[in-house]
Scaffold this active site. Sequence first.
Site, short mmCIF file in Angstrom:
data_model
loop_
_atom_site.label_atom_id
_atom_site.label_comp_id
_atom_site.label_asym_id
_atom_site.label_seq_id
_atom_site.Cartn_x
_atom_site.Cartn_y
_atom_site.Cartn_z
N ASP A 250 47.48 44.06 96.03
CA ASP A 250 47.94 44.83 94.88
C ASP A 250 49.27 44.29 94.37
O ASP A 250 50.28 44.30 95.10
CB ASP A 250 48.11 46.31 95.29
CG ASP A 250 46.77 46.97 95.60
OD1 ASP A 250 45.72 46.44 95.18
OD2 ASP A 250 46.78 48.02 96.29
N HIS B 108 48.94 49.15 88.79
CA HIS B 108 48.96 47.93 89.60
C HIS B 108 47.73 47.09 89.30
O HIS B 108 46.73 47.60 88.75
CB HIS B 108 49.03 48.24 91.11
CG HIS B 108 47.77 48.77 91.69
ND1 HIS B 108 47.31 50.06 91.50
CD2 HIS B 108 46.84 48.17 92.49
CE1 HIS B 108 46.18 50.24 92.15
NE2 HIS B 108 45.87 49.11 92.76
N HIS C 76 44.86 45.28 91.18
CA HIS C 76 44.16 44.95 92.43
C HIS C 76 43.43 43.64 92.17
O HIS C 76 42.65 43.53 91.23
CB HIS C 76 43.16 46.06 92.80
CG HIS C 76 42.26 45.67 93.94
ND1 HIS C 76 42.51 46.07 95.24
CD2 HIS C 76 41.15 44.90 93.99
CE1 HIS C 76 41.56 45.56 96.02
NE2 HIS C 76 40.74 44.85 95.29
N HIS D 25 41.14 47.05 102.81
CA HIS D 25 41.56 46.68 101.45
C HIS D 25 40.97 45.33 101.08
O HIS D 25 41.22 44.33 101.75
CB HIS D 25 43.10 46.66 101.39
CG HIS D 25 43.63 46.60 100.00
ND1 HIS D 25 44.79 45.92 99.69
CD2 HIS D 25 43.18 47.13 98.84
CE1 HIS D 25 45.01 46.05 98.38
NE2 HIS D 25 44.05 46.79 97.85
ZN LIG Z 1 44.01 47.19 95.83
#
Ligand SMILES: [Zn+2]
Length: 238
Positions: free
Chosen positions: A132, A210, A212, A128
């Site tokens: 988030d 969300h 990111h 990742h």
């Molecule tokens: Zn993310």
Amino acid sequence: MPHPLHPATRASDLRAAHHLPLGIFRGISRRRLAVGTVALSMALIVVHDLPASATAIEPAEPTVVGQQLTLSAANLAQSEAALPLPTERDDIALSYYTPIQWPVAPTSPITSLFGYRSAPCAGCSTQHSGIDFTPGYGTAIHAIADGVVVSRPMEGWGSYVVIQHEIDGQIVYSGYAHMISGSNVPVGTVVHRGDVIGRVGSTGESTGAHLHFSIIVGDTFVDPLSWMRTKVTEAWVG
Ligand SMILES: [Zn+2]
């Protein structure tokens, strides 16, 4: 009273020097006395250097003579004991100061941290590249610092913004992904810290609304949470 031409060296002479012509100095700290003595000597030098026509301002009080004697007697020793006067010099340095703030409220829930994770969707990464936040669909996303929106291809980010900053003399990019389509400010926009640059959505490879958020230093994705925690300078204002 000690003879004017003989320095007072004994303690009794020293006291006498304090009590007689220098009685006015009692209660004044040694440091102040030392500074005052030096200042007085400088004043006397100035007075002595004046041309004869200026003698009108020369102190006429005989006490001036007594005070002048202190320079060659006990108080000179006291002055020297107090020297050197402390001097402080500020550090001379060039420093950058870049105000930085959070992109959304720092109290927003964080559903995924930076680094390895089990992919939450088929197209989602296992490494990742950011964190988030889930502050809610449509929440305003703010530029973390001054900069310019640049073109930087990002896979799966949907509608997104990448801002190039210069922070602490370094080129740093901040990335904001999965915005509501069309809410993202276009490439080339000059932004200031706090400007709204888009709204939280779920475009691209995403399982729900969300933000990111990535930080890229040079070409390296770094942990945005720890980076921000060391860099944020501004209190959150939504
Ligand atoms: Zn993310």
